[in-house]
Scaffold this motif. Sequence first.
Motif, PDB file in Angstrom:
ATOM      1  N   ASP A 295       0.989  -1.437  -0.013  1.00  0.00           N
ATOM      2  CA  ASP A 295       0.038  -0.043  -0.162  1.00  0.00           C
ATOM      3  C   ASP A 295       0.984   1.157  -0.005  1.00  0.00           C
ATOM      4  OD1 ASP A 295      -2.448  -0.911  -0.232  1.00  0.00           O
ATOM      5  OD2 ASP A 295      -2.968  -0.905   1.907  1.00  0.00           O
ATOM      6  N   ASP A 296       1.872   1.258   0.678  1.00  0.00           N
ATOM      7  CA  ASP A 296       2.779   2.518   0.844  1.00  0.00           C
ATOM      8  C   ASP A 296       3.679   2.724  -0.550  1.00  0.00           C
ATOM      9  OD1 ASP A 296       1.802   2.722   3.394  1.00  0.00           O
ATOM     10  OD2 ASP A 296       3.329   1.649   4.336  1.00  0.00           O
ATOM     11  N   LEU A 297       3.678   1.757  -1.308  1.00  0.00           N
ATOM     12  CA  LEU A 297       4.587   1.956  -2.512  1.00  0.00           C
ATOM     13  C   LEU A 297       4.265   3.029  -3.302  1.00  0.00           C
ATOM     14  CD1 LEU A 297       5.000  -1.744  -3.432  1.00  0.00           C
ATOM     15  CD2 LEU A 297       6.875  -0.169  -2.792  1.00  0.00           C
TER      16      LEU A 297
ATOM     17  N   SER B 262       5.104   7.919   2.899  1.00  0.00           N
ATOM     18  CA  SER B 262       6.566   7.803   3.658  1.00  0.00           C
ATOM     19  C   SER B 262       6.982   7.341   4.994  1.00  0.00           C
ATOM     20  CB  SER B 262       7.332   9.373   3.507  1.00  0.00           C
ATOM     21  OG  SER B 262       7.287   9.753   2.078  1.00  0.00           O
ATOM     22  N   TYR B 263       5.681   7.428   5.651  1.00  0.00           N
ATOM     23  CA  TYR B 263       5.705   7.091   7.118  1.00  0.00           C
ATOM     24  C   TYR B 263       4.838   6.096   7.407  1.00  0.00           C
ATOM     25  CZ  TYR B 263       9.300  10.502   7.847  1.00  0.00           C
ATOM     26  OH  TYR B 263      10.392  11.302   7.964  1.00  0.00           O
ATOM     27  N   ARG B 264       4.913   4.980   8.284  1.00  0.00           N
ATOM     28  CA  ARG B 264       4.020   3.996   8.753  1.00  0.00           C
ATOM     29  C   ARG B 264       4.385   3.845  10.280  1.00  0.00           C
ATOM     30  NH1 ARG B 264      -0.860   1.542   7.431  1.00  0.00           N
ATOM     31  NH2 ARG B 264      -0.087   1.723   5.020  1.00  0.00           N
ATOM     32  N   ARG B 265       3.500   3.706  11.117  1.00  0.00           N
ATOM     33  CA  ARG B 265       3.588   3.455  12.543  1.00  0.00           C
ATOM     34  C   ARG B 265       4.921   4.386  13.015  1.00  0.00           C
ATOM     35  NH1 ARG B 265       2.551  -2.919  11.762  1.00  0.00           N
ATOM     36  NH2 ARG B 265       0.318  -2.682  11.760  1.00  0.00           N
ATOM     37  N   GLY B 266       4.927   5.648  12.687  1.00  0.00           N
ATOM     38  CA  GLY B 266       5.950   6.629  13.101  1.00  0.00           C
ATOM     39  C   GLY B 266       7.394   6.467  12.398  1.00  0.00           C
TER      40      GLY B 266
ATOM     41  N   VAL C  50      13.520   2.651   3.013  1.00  0.00           N
ATOM     42  CA  VAL C  50      14.793   1.961   3.761  1.00  0.00           C
ATOM     43  C   VAL C  50      15.367   1.238   2.966  1.00  0.00           C
ATOM     44  CG1 VAL C  50      15.398   0.929   5.749  1.00  0.00           C
ATOM     45  CG2 VAL C  50      13.526   2.370   6.071  1.00  0.00           C
ATOM     46  N   TYR C  51      14.557   0.246   2.428  1.00  0.00           N
ATOM     47  CA  TYR C  51      15.215  -0.941   1.495  1.00  0.00           C
ATOM     48  C   TYR C  51      15.218  -0.762   0.036  1.00  0.00           C
ATOM     49  CZ  TYR C  51      15.583  -3.076   5.986  1.00  0.00           C
ATOM     50  OH  TYR C  51      15.689  -3.465   7.273  1.00  0.00           O
ATOM     51  N   GLY C  52      14.301   0.378  -0.459  1.00  0.00           N
ATOM     52  CA  GLY C  52      14.193   0.491  -1.916  1.00  0.00           C
ATOM     53  C   GLY C  52      12.859  -0.273  -2.266  1.00  0.00           C
TER      54      GLY C  52
ATOM     55  N   LEU D 203      -1.082   9.111  15.107  1.00  0.00           N
ATOM     56  CA  LEU D 203      -1.256   8.077  14.414  1.00  0.00           C
ATOM     57  C   LEU D 203      -0.107   7.367  13.604  1.00  0.00           C
ATOM     58  CD1 LEU D 203      -4.132   9.815  12.169  1.00  0.00           C
ATOM     59  CD2 LEU D 203      -4.430   7.868  13.765  1.00  0.00           C
ATOM     60  N   GLY D 204       0.940   8.039  13.780  1.00  0.00           N
ATOM     61  CA  GLY D 204       2.247   7.512  13.321  1.00  0.00           C
ATOM     62  C   GLY D 204       2.585   7.612  11.655  1.00  0.00           C
ATOM     63  N   LYS D 205       1.522   8.347  11.153  1.00  0.00           N
ATOM     64  CA  LYS D 205       1.388   8.445   9.473  1.00  0.00           C
ATOM     65  C   LYS D 205       0.771  10.002   9.578  1.00  0.00           C
ATOM     66  CE  LYS D 205      -2.855   6.022   8.810  1.00  0.00           C
ATOM     67  NZ  LYS D 205      -3.458   4.725   8.155  1.00  0.00           N
ATOM     68  N   ALA D 206       0.806  10.419   8.229  1.00  0.00           N
ATOM     69  CA  ALA D 206       0.297  11.783   7.875  1.00  0.00           C
ATOM     70  C   ALA D 206      -1.262  11.645   7.810  1.00  0.00           C
ATOM     71  CB  ALA D 206       0.662  12.101   6.349  1.00  0.00           C
TER      72      ALA D 206
END
Length: 291
Positions: free
Chosen positions: A87-89, A96-100, A107-109, A233-236
């Motif tokens: 989903d974040d791709l 850009s952020y998930r769970r803060g 991070v990994y590409g 929320l740890g995300k936007a």
Amino acid sequence: MNPTLDDRVREYREFIEAYLAELAHRFDGEPQKLLYDAMDYSLLAGGKRLRPMLVFEFCRQCGGDWRKSAPFAAALEMVHTYSLIHDDLPCMDNDSYRRGRLTNHKVYGEGIAVLAGDALLTDAFGVAASIELDVDMKLAISVLAQNAGSFGMVGGQVLDILSESRECTEREILDIQQRKTGALINAACVLGVIAGGGSEQQIAAAAGYAGALGLAFQIRDDMLDVIGDAKELGKATGADAGKNTFVRLYGLEKCEELVERYTRTAICCLDVFTDTEFLTALANSLTKRTN
């Protein structure tokens, strides 16, 4: 929730966290360690662990040893985590952020993130199949596959993408969310009953609870995207402003009413079980959550 119920939430969470951490270290010596690092980065990032808790509790409700249902609980968390990575791709929600913290692909590409999601999904079925309970494994795998795949979560994601360029009807939004969010909640409740050796009546009741709870959960999610705090929320927030959400369809006030209505409906489905205080309190707590 009262202290006793809080204790059970903590017990369930600590158990699944330890179980997932143990799974994560099975392949430390493999040459494709980067893949496992990426998988673990997202899988062990915490979160509510709602789906494992539902597996555990419905197993307990049916008289089973809830600890032995851990392979089902872990498999669902692996499927859920894979869906979040994808989903974040950039080709999906481009978050850009998930769970803060930074999302997996940041991070990994993108390549490794896609493969980490692929591996989590595929390995989930192996983990589920490792359960040491006398269960109808054909039924269990079918429940997991149908709710995770084209009939369930993935199908809902496709409907979500197809809806981006137009305004949806109430029925269309329900079709999206009952699949995209509700399907894995359904799988958790039903797999818990299967692990506990429950009856067909209990499976139907668990599915009814899951269906209503999934809608209440998603509507509250849509509300938090508007009124929530990004740090908590740890995300936007505001990421869904242009999407077909329940808030866009109904407005915040009506959404509040719907969350309460669906929560009551979920609780009413529990009549075939005994000692339903935890499931009732869990549903009510999700109604009022802020993250």
